[in-house]
Design a protein around this motif. Structure first.
Motif, short mmCIF file in Angstrom:
data_model
loop_
_atom_site.label_atom_id
_atom_site.label_comp_id
_atom_site.label_asym_id
_atom_site.label_seq_id
_atom_site.Cartn_x
_atom_site.Cartn_y
_atom_site.Cartn_z
N ILE A 171 0.86 -1.19 0.00
CA ILE A 171 0.00 0.00 0.00
C ILE A 171 0.89 1.23 0.00
O ILE A 171 1.57 1.52 0.99
N GLN A 172 0.92 1.94 -1.12
CA GLN A 172 1.78 3.12 -1.20
C GLN A 172 0.94 4.38 -1.06
O GLN A 172 -0.22 4.42 -1.45
N PRO A 173 1.52 5.43 -0.47
CA PRO A 173 0.72 6.61 -0.12
C PRO A 173 0.19 7.39 -1.32
O PRO A 173 -0.96 7.82 -1.32
N GLY A 174 1.02 7.60 -2.34
CA GLY A 174 0.63 8.48 -3.44
C GLY A 174 -0.28 7.81 -4.45
O GLY A 174 -0.58 6.62 -4.37
N ALA A 175 -0.71 8.59 -5.41
CA ALA A 175 -1.61 8.08 -6.44
C ALA A 175 -0.86 7.36 -7.54
O ALA A 175 -1.44 6.58 -8.30
N VAL A 176 0.45 7.62 -7.66
CA VAL A 176 1.26 7.06 -8.74
C VAL A 176 2.54 6.47 -8.14
O VAL A 176 3.10 7.04 -7.20
N ALA A 177 2.99 5.34 -8.68
CA ALA A 177 4.22 4.71 -8.21
C ALA A 177 5.14 4.44 -9.38
O ALA A 177 4.69 4.01 -10.44
N GLU A 178 6.43 4.69 -9.18
CA GLU A 178 7.41 4.34 -10.20
C GLU A 178 8.63 3.68 -9.57
O GLU A 178 9.00 2.56 -9.90
N ASN A 179 9.29 4.38 -8.63
CA ASN A 179 10.51 3.84 -8.04
C ASN A 179 10.24 2.65 -7.12
O ASN A 179 11.07 1.74 -7.03
N ASN A 180 9.12 2.66 -6.44
CA ASN A 180 8.85 1.57 -5.49
C ASN A 180 8.87 0.20 -6.17
O ASN A 180 9.62 -0.69 -5.74
N PRO A 181 8.07 -0.04 -7.21
CA PRO A 181 8.12 -1.37 -7.82
C PRO A 181 9.44 -1.65 -8.51
O PRO A 181 9.95 -2.78 -8.47
N TYR A 182 10.04 -0.65 -9.13
CA TYR A 182 11.31 -0.87 -9.83
C TYR A 182 12.38 -1.32 -8.84
O TYR A 182 13.09 -2.31 -9.08
N GLU A 183 12.48 -0.61 -7.72
CA GLU A 183 13.51 -0.96 -6.74
C GLU A 183 13.21 -2.29 -6.07
O GLU A 183 14.14 -3.06 -5.76
N PHE A 184 11.94 -2.59 -5.85
CA PHE A 184 11.61 -3.89 -5.26
C PHE A 184 12.11 -5.02 -6.16
O PHE A 184 12.74 -5.97 -5.69
N TYR A 185 11.84 -4.92 -7.45
CA TYR A 185 12.23 -6.02 -8.34
C TYR A 185 13.74 -6.07 -8.59
O TYR A 185 14.25 -7.12 -9.00
N LEU A 186 14.46 -4.99 -8.32
CA LEU A 186 15.91 -5.09 -8.33
C LEU A 186 16.39 -6.04 -7.25
O LEU A 186 17.37 -6.77 -7.43
N MET A 187 15.70 -6.04 -6.13
CA MET A 187 16.13 -6.82 -4.96
C MET A 187 15.44 -8.16 -4.82
O MET A 187 15.95 -9.06 -4.14
N ALA A 188 14.26 -8.33 -5.42
CA ALA A 188 13.43 -9.50 -5.15
C ALA A 188 14.02 -10.78 -5.73
O ALA A 188 14.47 -10.81 -6.87
N PRO A 189 14.01 -11.87 -4.96
CA PRO A 189 14.41 -13.17 -5.49
C PRO A 189 13.32 -13.73 -6.40
O PRO A 189 12.19 -13.23 -6.43
N PRO A 190 13.63 -14.79 -7.15
CA PRO A 190 12.62 -15.38 -8.04
C PRO A 190 11.39 -15.85 -7.28
O PRO A 190 11.49 -16.32 -6.14
#
Length: 252
Positions: free
Chosen positions: A21-40
């Motif tokens: 749950i992200q505060p703003g109406a639009v997200a860009e860096n949050n998902p991008y940075e998550f998938y940089l770190m996320a394992p398969p």
């Protein structure tokens, strides 16, 4: 570590689906940075509280009032845990407000719920940090609120710095160059007497790409909001992979 293979017919989130749950109406860096770190095998399932405009108490109250509806939207998508991003709206209500949110959401679902601010505290504690230099996109009154909040957890803020463009242009922090984040974090750490780590909060701005360089150059652990939320979200869904390249936290 060998690459894990998905079972035949699995969805992308076959190991874990993290509701976010992200505060703003639009997200860009949050998902991008998550998938940089996320394992398969781990998927981020996102929804928003819909905030736009200035950061003030009216905005914080608006965000908090919309959490239940955001949770309901996520539950339809068969998530395994919930991460509530953003630190200002929780800090504005004072120490312990995370527990209020957990009790509120527990009326809707028994799924584990963690917050940005709580995970930053957990991360700093896990790394043994007790006196940090803090970098944010917020203003001085919010710095005082955040310092007071983490102080209840035994963590002192030895120095704080903001790289917020302006009161009216808060969203522009999402475009700030990583070089600016690196230099500002280095500057606030070097000016903070006795700091044993760096805390970069405000997940709207990019951060994870400079964690490794900062840790190497400063010789101390670095915790950022998005890094802590990835770490805590993975733990909440039972995924324990160690992830290299994004700080000591993700190898802890």
């Amino acid at each position: 570590m060998p690459l894990l293979e998905a079972p035949p017919g699995a969805t992308y989130g076959w190991r874990g689906r993290i509701g976010f749950i992200q505060p703003g109406a639009v997200a860009e860096n949050n998902p991008y940075e998550f998938y940089l770190m996320a394992p398969p095998g781990v998927t981020l399932v996102m929804t928003a509280l819909g905030h736009t405009g200035l950061l003030n108490q009216a905005a914080f109250d608006f965000m908090l009032a919309n959490i239940d509806e955001a949770v309901r939207r996520l539950l339809v998508r068969k998530i395994d845990a919930i991460v509530v991003a953003g630190v200002p709206h929780i800090a504005s209500k004072g120490w312990g407000y995370e527990d209020v949110i957990r009790q509120q959401v527990a009326m809707l679902t028994p799924l584990p719920l963690v917050t940005d601010l709580g995970l930053c505290i957990d991360a700093m504690t896990a790394l043994g940090l007790r006196r940090v230099a803090m970098l944010t996109p917020f203003d001085d009154p919010m710095h005082r609120l955040l310092s007071d909040y983490v102080g209840h957890a035994g963590i002192a803020v030895a120095g704080a710095k903001s790289i917020r463009p302006s009161e009216e242009l808060y969203e522009e922090i999402s475009f700030v160059p990583l070089a600016n984040v690196y230099r500002a974090a280095k500057e606030v750490f070097q000016a903070a007497p006795g700091a044993d780590g760096v805390w970069i909060t405000g997940a709207l701005m990019p951060t994870v790409g400079v964690i490794a360089a900062l840790e190497q150059d400063l010789g101390v652990p670095v915790v950022t909001s998005m890094q802590a939320m990835a770490w805590g979200g993975l733990r909440a869904v039972g995924v324990r992979d160690q992830v290299a390249g994004y700080g000591r936290l993700l190898t802890t």
